[in-house]
Motif scaffolding. Structure first.
Motif, PDB file in Angstrom:
ATOM      1  N   LEU A  70     -28.541  -9.208  14.756  1.00 61.60           N
ATOM      2  CA  LEU A  70     -28.223  -8.620  16.057  1.00 61.60           C
ATOM      3  C   LEU A  70     -28.112  -9.712  17.125  1.00 61.60           C
ATOM      4  O   LEU A  70     -27.161  -9.711  17.908  1.00 61.60           O
ATOM      5  CB  LEU A  70     -29.282  -7.597  16.463  1.00 61.60           C
ATOM      6  N   ALA A  71     -29.055 -10.638  17.165  1.00 60.87           N
ATOM      7  CA  ALA A  71     -29.005 -11.728  18.144  1.00 60.87           C
ATOM      8  C   ALA A  71     -27.722 -12.539  17.966  1.00 60.87           C
ATOM      9  O   ALA A  71     -27.111 -12.975  18.951  1.00 60.87           O
ATOM     10  CB  ALA A  71     -30.231 -12.629  18.001  1.00 60.87           C
ATOM     11  N   TRP A  72     -27.296 -12.741  16.723  1.00 66.06           N
ATOM     12  CA  TRP A  72     -26.088 -13.504  16.428  1.00 66.06           C
ATOM     13  C   TRP A  72     -24.847 -12.805  16.977  1.00 66.06           C
ATOM     14  O   TRP A  72     -24.052 -13.422  17.685  1.00 66.06           O
ATOM     15  CB  TRP A  72     -25.988 -13.700  14.928  1.00 66.06           C
ATOM     16  N   ILE A  73     -24.686 -11.521  16.662  1.00 64.89           N
ATOM     17  CA  ILE A  73     -23.458 -10.837  17.108  1.00 64.89           C
ATOM     18  C   ILE A  73     -23.475 -10.536  18.598  1.00 64.89           C
ATOM     19  O   ILE A  73     -22.423 -10.258  19.175  1.00 64.89           O
ATOM     20  CB  ILE A  73     -23.144  -9.564  16.277  1.00 64.89           C
ATOM     21  N   GLU A  74     -24.655 -10.620  19.233  1.00 65.35           N
ATOM     22  CA  GLU A  74     -24.731 -10.427  20.684  1.00 65.35           C
ATOM     23  C   GLU A  74     -23.943 -11.508  21.426  1.00 65.35           C
ATOM     24  O   GLU A  74     -23.634 -11.341  22.599  1.00 65.35           O
ATOM     25  CB  GLU A  74     -26.184 -10.411  21.164  1.00 65.35           C
ATOM     26  N   GLY A  75     -23.603 -12.610  20.764  1.00 69.26           N
ATOM     27  CA  GLY A  75     -22.796 -13.661  21.373  1.00 69.26           C
ATOM     28  C   GLY A  75     -21.332 -13.277  21.515  1.00 69.26           C
ATOM     29  O   GLY A  75     -20.579 -13.939  22.221  1.00 69.26           O
ATOM     30  N   LEU A  76     -20.927 -12.203  20.847  1.00 74.71           N
ATOM     31  CA  LEU A  76     -19.544 -11.721  20.929  1.00 74.71           C
ATOM     32  C   LEU A  76     -19.385 -10.794  22.137  1.00 74.71           C
ATOM     33  O   LEU A  76     -20.330 -10.093  22.503  1.00 74.71           O
ATOM     34  CB  LEU A  76     -19.186 -10.934  19.660  1.00 74.71           C
ATOM     35  N   LEU A 124     -25.320 -19.142  10.925  1.00 70.94           N
ATOM     36  CA  LEU A 124     -24.550 -17.969  10.513  1.00 70.94           C
ATOM     37  C   LEU A 124     -23.078 -18.111  10.887  1.00 70.94           C
ATOM     38  O   LEU A 124     -22.193 -17.766  10.092  1.00 70.94           O
ATOM     39  CB  LEU A 124     -25.145 -16.698  11.122  1.00 70.94           C
ATOM     40  N   THR A 125     -22.818 -18.619  12.083  1.00 69.94           N
ATOM     41  CA  THR A 125     -21.427 -18.822  12.511  1.00 69.94           C
ATOM     42  C   THR A 125     -20.724 -19.819  11.590  1.00 69.94           C
ATOM     43  O   THR A 125     -19.621 -19.560  11.109  1.00 69.94           O
ATOM     44  CB  THR A 125     -21.357 -19.296  13.968  1.00 69.94           C
ATOM     45  N   ALA A 126     -21.363 -20.945  11.326  1.00 69.30           N
ATOM     46  CA  ALA A 126     -20.764 -21.963  10.448  1.00 69.30           C
ATOM     47  C   ALA A 126     -20.550 -21.396   9.043  1.00 69.30           C
ATOM     48  O   ALA A 126     -19.490 -21.608   8.437  1.00 69.30           O
ATOM     49  CB  ALA A 126     -21.656 -23.206  10.388  1.00 69.30           C
ATOM     50  N   GLY A 127     -21.527 -20.659   8.532  1.00 64.63           N
ATOM     51  CA  GLY A 127     -21.397 -20.062   7.206  1.00 64.63           C
ATOM     52  C   GLY A 127     -20.288 -19.032   7.143  1.00 64.63           C
ATOM     53  O   GLY A 127     -19.515 -18.985   6.180  1.00 64.63           O
ATOM     54  N   LEU A 128     -20.195 -18.198   8.183  1.00 61.06           N
ATOM     55  CA  LEU A 128     -19.132 -17.186   8.209  1.00 61.06           C
ATOM     56  C   LEU A 128     -17.761 -17.846   8.255  1.00 61.06           C
ATOM     57  O   LEU A 128     -16.850 -17.445   7.521  1.00 61.06           O
ATOM     58  CB  LEU A 128     -19.310 -16.239   9.392  1.00 61.06           C
ATOM     59  N   ILE A 129     -17.600 -18.853   9.088  1.00 59.02           N
ATOM     60  CA  ILE A 129     -16.308 -19.552   9.188  1.00 59.02           C
ATOM     61  C   ILE A 129     -15.939 -20.157   7.832  1.00 59.02           C
ATOM     62  O   ILE A 129     -14.781 -20.078   7.397  1.00 59.02           O
ATOM     63  CB  ILE A 129     -16.343 -20.642  10.291  1.00 59.02           C
ATOM     64  N   GLU A 130     -16.909 -20.721   7.142  1.00 59.52           N
ATOM     65  CA  GLU A 130     -16.659 -21.295   5.815  1.00 59.52           C
ATOM     66  C   GLU A 130     -16.203 -20.211   4.827  1.00 59.52           C
ATOM     67  O   GLU A 130     -15.246 -20.405   4.070  1.00 59.52           O
ATOM     68  CB  GLU A 130     -17.932 -21.966   5.305  1.00 59.52           C
ATOM     69  N   ILE A 131     -16.859 -19.078   4.841  1.00 58.95           N
ATOM     70  CA  ILE A 131     -16.480 -17.978   3.950  1.00 58.95           C
ATOM     71  C   ILE A 131     -15.099 -17.445   4.317  1.00 58.95           C
ATOM     72  O   ILE A 131     -14.275 -17.166   3.435  1.00 58.95           O
ATOM     73  CB  ILE A 131     -17.533 -16.855   3.981  1.00 58.95           C
ATOM     74  N   LEU A 132     -14.823 -17.290   5.608  1.00 55.55           N
ATOM     75  CA  LEU A 132     -13.509 -16.807   6.040  1.00 55.55           C
ATOM     76  C   LEU A 132     -12.406 -17.767   5.604  1.00 55.55           C
ATOM     77  O   LEU A 132     -11.318 -17.332   5.197  1.00 55.55           O
ATOM     78  CB  LEU A 132     -13.485 -16.597   7.557  1.00 55.55           C
ATOM     79  N   ASN A 133     -12.672 -19.071   5.661  1.00 53.84           N
ATOM     80  CA  ASN A 133     -11.687 -20.053   5.176  1.00 53.84           C
ATOM     81  C   ASN A 133     -11.454 -19.881   3.679  1.00 53.84           C
ATOM     82  O   ASN A 133     -10.319 -19.986   3.207  1.00 53.84           O
ATOM     83  CB  ASN A 133     -12.138 -21.478   5.487  1.00 53.84           C
ATOM     84  N   ALA A 134     -12.509 -19.619   2.926  1.00 60.08           N
ATOM     85  CA  ALA A 134     -12.369 -19.407   1.478  1.00 60.08           C
ATOM     86  C   ALA A 134     -11.543 -18.157   1.192  1.00 60.08           C
ATOM     87  O   ALA A 134     -10.700 -18.153   0.290  1.00 60.08           O
ATOM     88  CB  ALA A 134     -13.743 -19.306   0.822  1.00 60.08           C
ATOM     89  N   ILE A 135     -11.763 -17.109   1.977  1.00 56.85           N
ATOM     90  CA  ILE A 135     -10.976 -15.877   1.801  1.00 56.85           C
ATOM     91  C   ILE A 135      -9.516 -16.145   2.145  1.00 56.85           C
ATOM     92  O   ILE A 135      -8.612 -15.637   1.486  1.00 56.85           O
ATOM     93  CB  ILE A 135     -11.557 -14.725   2.647  1.00 56.85           C
TER      94      ILE A 135
END
Length: 150
Positions: A70-76, A124-135
């Motif tokens: 929740l704290a992470w997505i609150e940045g959006l 989490l942001t760095a990990g998500l970006i890495e996964i999105l690049n893989a997709i």
């Protein structure tokens, strides 16, 4: 966002869960469970795009606690499509991110100022970006975000 909706997200039962990010790593057809007389139906269904008899193998790439999520997505921005997509976890306990979500999510998370994020949120942001690049590299891949009871 309505106050009642914000409160329901804040006190979501999913905030008490461990949030895991599962990435599709491979698929296979489970042929031994399909009777011989039904195999032609299975292969036909695969040819027309249905996934009868397909087993998805998912790998947990990263995780966090529900409160950290929740704290992470609150940045959006709260009125953004990215926030709506990611907050679906708080309502449903899982979300699926497909190739059509890549650009929208990557853009939104890259726009968050890292100085405003905790160390966990930055990870989490760095990990998500890495996964999105893989997709992006393998469009048959997807990401499932799912809560698990601790």
């Amino acid at each position: 966002m309505a106050v009642a909706e914000a409160q329901s997200e804040k006190y979501s039962r999913h905030l008490k869960e461990r949030v895991r990010f599962y990435r599709l790593t491979r698929k296979f057809v489970d042929e031994k469970e399909v009777p011989q007389e039904a195999q032609q139906i299975m292969y036909y269904s695969l040819a027309i795009g249905h996934h009868l008899g397909i087993v998805d193998c998912l790998q947990s790439d990263m995780d966090c606690h529900g409160e950290e999520y929740l704290a992470w997505i609150e940045g959006l921005p709260k009125d953004s499509e990215a926030y709506r997509k990611m907050s679906g976890f708080l309502k449903f306990g899982e979300i699926t991110i497909f190739p059509e979500h890549i650009h929208m999510l990557a853009t939104a998370f890259q726009q968050i100022n890292p100085a405003t994020q905790s160390e966990t949120s930055q990870r989490l942001t760095a990990g998500l970006i890495e996964i999105l690049n893989a997709i992006h590299q393998e469009p048959m891949m997807y990401l499932m975000v799912r809560g698990t009871v601790q």
